[in-house]
Design an enzyme around this catalytic site. Structure first.
Site, PDB file in Angstrom:
ATOM      1  N   GLU A  95      -2.255  -7.020   3.999  1.00  0.00           N
ATOM      2  CA  GLU A  95      -1.498  -7.138   5.247  1.00  0.00           C
ATOM      3  C   GLU A  95      -1.751  -5.934   6.152  1.00  0.00           C
ATOM      4  O   GLU A  95      -1.796  -6.065   7.378  1.00  0.00           O
ATOM      5  CB  GLU A  95       0.008  -7.299   4.965  1.00  0.00           C
ATOM      6  CG  GLU A  95       0.372  -8.551   4.167  1.00  0.00           C
ATOM      7  CD  GLU A  95      -0.225  -9.842   4.726  1.00  0.00           C
ATOM      8  OE1 GLU A  95      -0.446  -9.927   5.951  1.00  0.00           O
ATOM      9  OE2 GLU A  95      -0.490 -10.767   3.930  1.00  0.00           O
ATOM     10  N   HIS A 106      -6.353  -4.570  12.290  1.00  0.00           N
ATOM     11  CA  HIS A 106      -7.063  -5.450  13.227  1.00  0.00           C
ATOM     12  C   HIS A 106      -6.291  -5.508  14.556  1.00  0.00           C
ATOM     13  O   HIS A 106      -6.884  -5.473  15.633  1.00  0.00           O
ATOM     14  CB  HIS A 106      -7.183  -6.842  12.589  1.00  0.00           C
ATOM     15  CG  HIS A 106      -8.165  -7.759  13.261  1.00  0.00           C
ATOM     16  ND1 HIS A 106      -8.209  -9.095  12.991  1.00  0.00           N
ATOM     17  CD2 HIS A 106      -9.129  -7.550  14.183  1.00  0.00           C
ATOM     18  CE1 HIS A 106      -9.171  -9.656  13.715  1.00  0.00           C
ATOM     19  NE2 HIS A 106      -9.733  -8.743  14.456  1.00  0.00           N
TER      20      HIS A 106
HETATM   21 ZN   LIG Z   1      -4.055 -12.650   5.369  1.00  0.00          ZN
END
Ligand SMILES: [Zn+2]
Length: 706
Positions: free
Chosen positions: A497, A503
């Site tokens: 996560e 990201h």
């Molecule tokens: Zn994921």
């Protein structure tokens, strides 16, 4: 792909004039109508009350309608700036409230929020359709699109024009009027059905508890698991007893360690029957309806089925490609799983048991075989995986790779006392974003683990708006005098996560509408992080015994590495079966009538799933595909795993923290959002297309099978 499509599940019906009037009264003391003066503009959670949502959402919808009307009715010649860019910038007020609402719906819901969701969901669905089916707006977008190659647009602008145009076409903009009308109905109905599905699931999960009254029924359970069950009993006013639930930190250790076979059967059966109990929370009818509405919508859109329709926008492109990959992995995985089942049956016999292996025995005997074969026991590892240490390990990796630092702040608002808040700084000390973590299960939180955001990165009037990102998980809690000690799997999930979080945090793009990446690419940034979680040199940094501070010994690291491929047949098979079941549901053609249980059984029998393995998600609780965004997309994890195994290969070749490789991964993948085709981004990083070989090796599936 366009941000208002991503964020909104569904939209609004009130006339703008009326909305403007009501909004003035409702605006009083409603924090959504103010500019947030909190640190970094984090939502002022302590001031946000349930009654603020509906007026704020209605006003947000009304505002966006006014913005859309202005664009659509403009007398000026359509240009990138006055049409596509203006559309991308619209809906800011609605985004602001919708982000808070949808995040709280997942992490901290209650009956009131669920009722609000039922009220606003049809409004959101209508707004979305009113935008996508707005003929004047579409005519202007089409004009900009037709002239795009002559318009001297920057690459990101060109991409935004193409993606926006495609969104409209795929949203039905080219359909004749009566089909548009039907499409609206379908979308509205589906938005409500998915909500219902998710609500039922949460209620079904919370409805069950296994109450243990006799100490001997705890036989085999490690002390921390027993302590957590005693805490749960206390919380349920059953002091002196032990309570186990269907939440991950409770059921999985129970199935792994409990020597009581009947109780194992009882809790696993309860888990597997969620949404399939013939009560008012039964999901079978809803899911069949969702599948059939999707098939109908696909037909309207000119596709043979829902899978074909959605896959056009994924890396995989076609159902054949997906089935191709899944089947390629299925045969070796099933062979490995059969071998594992035989090993477990042998262990049963060796321990004097005289029964056939069943689903509720698998985890228990797998743990026994693992112990015998590798001398490795999960509870031996937990003391080294104290939650805070694991989190610091993830921060350490981000620091070594990208130079990021995470500073805990206590002045940032939070929606629950268990949330922790961090300011994230870039290598040069500049502000990169805000990161929230919310790690433990609660009755108002849905199962699983996910990363999402209260604000997405984009540029506004030339200024880089930095994101507010949150990781929500369901990890083991602290109990008694022991801190939260994670399993190896939870440790990997935390890194996973966190990878999604990076990201979002590292993104640097101009238009919110280009934020999304294809579903089968999105797990690359997350899954690649799991590799660092178990890299020996990284474990030696963060995996320290919570009591003694002792660094995890080499002998234990070696055991972890040796056991890495253990039980991968089971893990791969339960996952692939769910991926295939998802695909089968979405290959249905319009007008086919099916019955949920029968359909599921046929899908699983066809591939020869072992009776001792339950598909990872049975249809009535397969929330990923019936109330989340993964329809015809559950395969994405393994598709992305092809990418992440191959991408991590670059780090293996050049060095775990090789600065040039890390910089390339950051610049070509993490910063780019959806501003380029996924495969092009990948090739820029790796210099070639990915190969499946790294994945087969990693999962131990590259053994020849007869
Ligand atoms: Zn994921």
């Amino acid at each position: 792909m366009v941000k208002w499509l991503l964020l909104f599940v569904g939209v609004a019906s009130c006339a703008p004039l009326l909305a403007a009037q009501t909004s003035q009264a409702a605006a009083q003391n409603n924090p959504f109508f103010e500019e947030w003066k909190t640190p970094f503009g984090v939502p002022p959670f302590e001031r946000i009350k349930e009654e603020h949502f509906v007026p704020a959402i209605k006003e947000g919808i009304a505002q966006q309608r006014r913005e859309i009307d202005e664009i659509a009715n403009s007398k000026k010649k359509p240009t990138f700036a006055n049409t596509v860019e203006a559309l991308d910038a619209s809906g800011e007020q609605l985004d602001k409230v919708q982000a808070v609402f949808s995040n709280l719906m997942g992490a901290e819901t209650n009956d009131q929020l669920q009722a609000i969701a039922r009220e606003v969901s049809p409004m959101m669905s209508a707004l979305r359709d009113d935008i996508l089916l707005n003929e004047k707006l579409f005519a202007r977008i089409s004009e900009v699109w037709q002239q795009r190659l002559r318009s001297k647009l920057a690459p990101e602008q060109l991409r935004l024009v193409e993606e926006t145009h495609k969104q409209f076409v795929r949203g039905g903009a080219n359909l004749p009027a009566e089909k548009k009308q039907r499409l609206r109905k379908i979308n509205e109905e589906m938005s409500l059905l998915s909500l219902k599905f998710g609500e039922n699931m949460l209620k079904e999960t919370n409805a069950y508890r296994l109450v243990i009254e006799k100490k001997e029924d705890l036989d085999g359970l490690p002390p921390n698991v027993v302590a957590a069950a005693a805490d749960a009993a206390k919380a349920a006013k059953l002091e002196g007893k032990w309570v186990f639930t269907l939440q991950a930190p409770s059921i999985w250790p129970f199935l792994t360690y409990s020597k009581n076979r009947e109780l194992r059967q009882q809790i696993l059966t309860a888990y597997a029957q969620r949404g399939d109990n013939g009560n008012d929370r039964d999901n079978k009818e809803a899911l069949v309806k969702i599948a059939s509405l999707r098939a109908e919508r696909a037909k309207i859109m000119g596709s043979p089925n829902h899978a074909a329709f959605v896959l056009e926008e994924r890396m995989a492109k076609t159902p054949d490609q997906v089935y191709g990959l899944l089947n390629k992995l299925w045969t070796p995985a099933l062979a490995v799983a059969k071998k594992e089942a035989a090993d477990l049956q042998a262990m049963i016999k060796q321990e004097g048991g005289d029964f056939k292996l069943e689903a509720w025995d698998w985890r228990f005997y797998a743990e026994r075989v693992k112990k015998a074969r590798y001398d490795l026991d999960d509870s031996e590892l937990r003391p080294y995986f104290k939650l805070e240490n694991v989190r610091e390990g993830a921060f350490y990796v981000a620091n070594r790779l990208y130079g990021l630092t995470f500073i805990e702040r206590t002045d940032i608002p939070k929606y629950h006392t268990e949330v922790k808040t961090f300011e994230v700084k870039d290598k040069d000390g500049s502000h990169l974003g805000v990161f929230l973590v919310d790690f433990h299960p609660r009755a108002g939180k849905r199962g699983g683990a996910w990363s999402s955001g209260y604000r997405s990165q984009r540029f506004k009037a030339g200024k880089d708006i930095r994101p507010i990102v949150v990781n929500v998980c369901n990890f083991t809690r602290a109990t008694g005098d022991s801190p939260a000690l994670l399993t190896l799997e939870e440790t990997e999930t935390l890194f996973h996560e966190f990878g999604h979080g990076l990201h979002s945090l590292l993104r640097r793009i101009h238009y919110g509408g280009l934020g999304g990446v294809p579903r089968d690419f999105v797990e690359l940034p997350s899954q690649i992080m799991e590799n660092w979680a178990t890299a020996p040199e990284v474990m030696k940094i963060y995996a320290k015994h919570w009591k003694t501070g002792e660094v995890i010994p080499d002998s234990l690291i070696t055991k972890i590495q040796k056991a890495e491929k253990f039980n991968q047949g089971f893990a791969t098979v339960e996952y692939l079966a769910a991926s295939l079941l998802d695909m089968d549901w979405h290959m249905l053609t319009e007008g086919t009538t099916v019955q949920a249980t029968e359909f599921e059984n046929r899908s699983l029998q066809k591939i020869g799933l072992l009776p001792e393995i339950i598909v990872r998600y049975r249809s009535p609780y397969f929330a990923h595909i019936f109330s989340g965004g993964y329809s015809a997309g559950y395969y994405s994890y393994i598709w992305s795993e092809v990418l992440d195994s191959d991408a991590f290969g670059a780090f293996k070749e050049k060095g775990l923290f090789d600065p040039a490789t890390a910089l390339s991964f950051r610049q070509n993948i993490l910063e780019k959002g959806g501003t380029m085709e996924a495969m092009d981004m990948y090739k820029r990083f790796r210099g070639r297309e990915p190969s499946v070989e790294f994945l087969l090796e990693k999962r131990g599936l590259n053994v020849p099978v007869n």
